[in-house]
Scaffold this motif. Structure first.
Motif, short mmCIF file in Angstrom:
data_model
loop_
_atom_site.label_atom_id
_atom_site.label_comp_id
_atom_site.label_asym_id
_atom_site.label_seq_id
_atom_site.Cartn_x
_atom_site.Cartn_y
_atom_site.Cartn_z
N ILE A 57 -4.37 -15.85 -9.88
CA ILE A 57 -4.59 -14.48 -10.37
C ILE A 57 -3.24 -13.77 -10.55
CG2 ILE A 57 -5.68 -12.25 -9.91
CD1 ILE A 57 -7.75 -14.39 -10.43
N SER A 58 -2.52 -13.55 -9.46
CA SER A 58 -1.20 -12.92 -9.53
C SER A 58 -0.10 -13.96 -9.70
CB SER A 58 -0.93 -12.10 -8.27
OG SER A 58 -1.80 -11.01 -8.19
N TYR A 59 -0.28 -15.06 -8.99
CA TYR A 59 0.69 -16.16 -9.00
C TYR A 59 -0.08 -17.47 -8.97
CZ TYR A 59 3.72 -12.40 -7.34
OH TYR A 59 4.40 -11.23 -7.21
N GLU A 60 0.64 -18.56 -9.13
CA GLU A 60 0.04 -19.88 -8.97
C GLU A 60 -0.50 -20.03 -7.54
OE1 GLU A 60 1.76 -24.37 -8.73
OE2 GLU A 60 2.38 -23.20 -10.49
N GLU A 61 0.22 -19.43 -6.58
CA GLU A 61 -0.17 -19.46 -5.19
C GLU A 61 -1.10 -18.28 -4.87
OE1 GLU A 61 4.05 -20.85 -5.73
OE2 GLU A 61 2.99 -18.99 -6.20
N ALA A 62 -1.74 -18.34 -3.71
CA ALA A 62 -2.49 -17.19 -3.21
C ALA A 62 -1.49 -16.06 -2.93
CB ALA A 62 -3.24 -17.56 -1.94
N SER A 63 -2.00 -14.84 -2.82
CA SER A 63 -1.11 -13.70 -2.66
C SER A 63 -1.72 -12.64 -1.74
CB SER A 63 -0.82 -13.08 -4.03
OG SER A 63 0.11 -12.03 -3.92
N ILE A 64 -0.84 -11.87 -1.15
CA ILE A 64 -1.21 -10.70 -0.36
C ILE A 64 -0.53 -9.50 -1.01
CG2 ILE A 64 -1.06 -9.56 1.89
CD1 ILE A 64 -0.78 -12.41 3.11
N GLY A 65 -1.30 -8.45 -1.25
CA GLY A 65 -0.71 -7.29 -1.91
C GLY A 65 -1.30 -5.99 -1.41
N ARG A 66 -0.76 -4.90 -1.94
CA ARG A 66 -1.19 -3.55 -1.57
C ARG A 66 -1.17 -3.36 -0.05
NH1 ARG A 66 -0.71 -3.53 -6.63
NH2 ARG A 66 -2.15 -2.45 -8.03
N VAL A 67 -0.11 -3.88 0.56
CA VAL A 67 0.03 -3.83 2.02
C VAL A 67 0.37 -2.40 2.44
CG1 VAL A 67 1.32 -4.74 4.00
CG2 VAL A 67 0.87 -6.20 2.01
N LEU A 68 -0.46 -1.83 3.31
CA LEU A 68 -0.18 -0.46 3.73
C LEU A 68 -0.67 -0.19 5.14
CD1 LEU A 68 -2.87 1.58 3.77
CD2 LEU A 68 -2.69 1.25 1.32
N THR A 69 0.01 0.75 5.77
CA THR A 69 -0.41 1.32 7.05
C THR A 69 -0.42 2.84 6.87
OG1 THR A 69 0.64 -0.49 8.25
CG2 THR A 69 0.06 1.46 9.52
N HIS A 70 -1.50 3.47 7.29
CA HIS A 70 -1.65 4.93 7.20
C HIS A 70 -0.42 5.60 7.84
CE1 HIS A 70 -3.22 8.93 8.01
NE2 HIS A 70 -4.32 8.65 7.32
N ILE A 71 0.08 6.63 7.19
CA ILE A 71 1.32 7.29 7.64
C ILE A 71 1.24 7.76 9.09
CG2 ILE A 71 0.68 9.59 6.77
CD1 ILE A 71 3.70 9.82 5.88
N ASN A 72 0.07 8.18 9.55
CA ASN A 72 -0.06 8.68 10.93
C ASN A 72 -0.16 7.58 11.98
OD1 ASN A 72 -0.03 11.30 9.93
ND2 ASN A 72 -2.25 11.41 9.79
N TYR A 73 -0.19 6.32 11.53
CA TYR A 73 -0.37 5.20 12.46
C TYR A 73 0.80 4.21 12.42
CZ TYR A 73 -5.24 6.68 13.05
OH TYR A 73 -6.38 7.38 13.34
N ARG A 74 1.87 4.59 11.80
CA ARG A 74 3.03 3.70 11.74
C ARG A 74 3.76 3.70 13.07
NH1 ARG A 74 4.65 5.66 5.71
NH2 ARG A 74 2.75 4.84 4.74
N ARG A 75 4.53 2.67 13.30
CA ARG A 75 5.32 2.48 14.53
C ARG A 75 4.48 2.05 15.73
NH1 ARG A 75 9.53 2.31 11.65
NH2 ARG A 75 10.51 4.20 10.92
N TYR A 76 3.25 1.62 15.49
CA TYR A 76 2.41 1.10 16.58
C TYR A 76 2.23 -0.42 16.48
CZ TYR A 76 1.10 5.97 17.42
OH TYR A 76 1.12 7.32 17.69
N GLY A 77 2.90 -1.05 15.52
CA GLY A 77 2.80 -2.50 15.37
C GLY A 77 1.63 -2.96 14.52
#
Length: 149
Positions: A69-89
């Protein structure tokens, strides 16, 4: 704090889940990063959506895309963490879960991503290796990275 995790195909998402996904993607990639681009790109329809929830709040999210779809390989995209929950790992937990889900869902050992350059070290810590030179995607420096288990 522990998140409740779910991984669903597009057609399995509830209307509320889809709304929260699109809301967070807009908040992070359009508003926070001040980037106008086509987020709704038809890839969602054929993807799995990994979500980490704190009650009714979408905290962490990725889109898992099968090979071809995106590449010949599988892919992970649209990676996000909610702004209020960052820095918790949660970002690391999200990527660990995403990698495992991709392996199980698509029965692959190789994953290619397009990473924003400022996050290259984060993805290297998750086992990805930079491939080639940096390039601009929507006026943001990116680099392709490959994970192989």
């Amino acid at each position: 704090m522990e998140l409740n995790w779910a991984c669903k195909k597009f057609e399995e998402l509830t209307v509320i889940e889809l709304y929260k996904i699109l809301q967070q993607r807009s908040d992070v990639f359009v508003v926070e990063q001040n980037c106008v681009y086509h987020d709704i790109d038809n890839k969602d329809l054929d993807a799995y959506h990994l979500m980490g929830w704190d009650k009714n709040e979408l905290v962490a999210y990725t889109r898992l895309i099968k090979p071809g779809i995106s590449y010949e390989e599988a892919s992970i995209g649209r990676v996000l963490t909610h702004i209020n929950y960052r820095r918790y790992g949660f970002g690391k937990e999200l990527m660990k879960r995403s990698i495992e889900q991709v392996k199980v869902l698509f029965m692959v050992k190789t994953i290619r991503i397009s990473a924003q350059c400022y996050l290259q070290r984060f993805y290297e810590e998750q086992g990805f290796i930079a491939q080639g030179e940096a390039y601009l995607e929507d006026d943001i420096p990116h680099i392709e990275m490959l994970y192989t288990s």
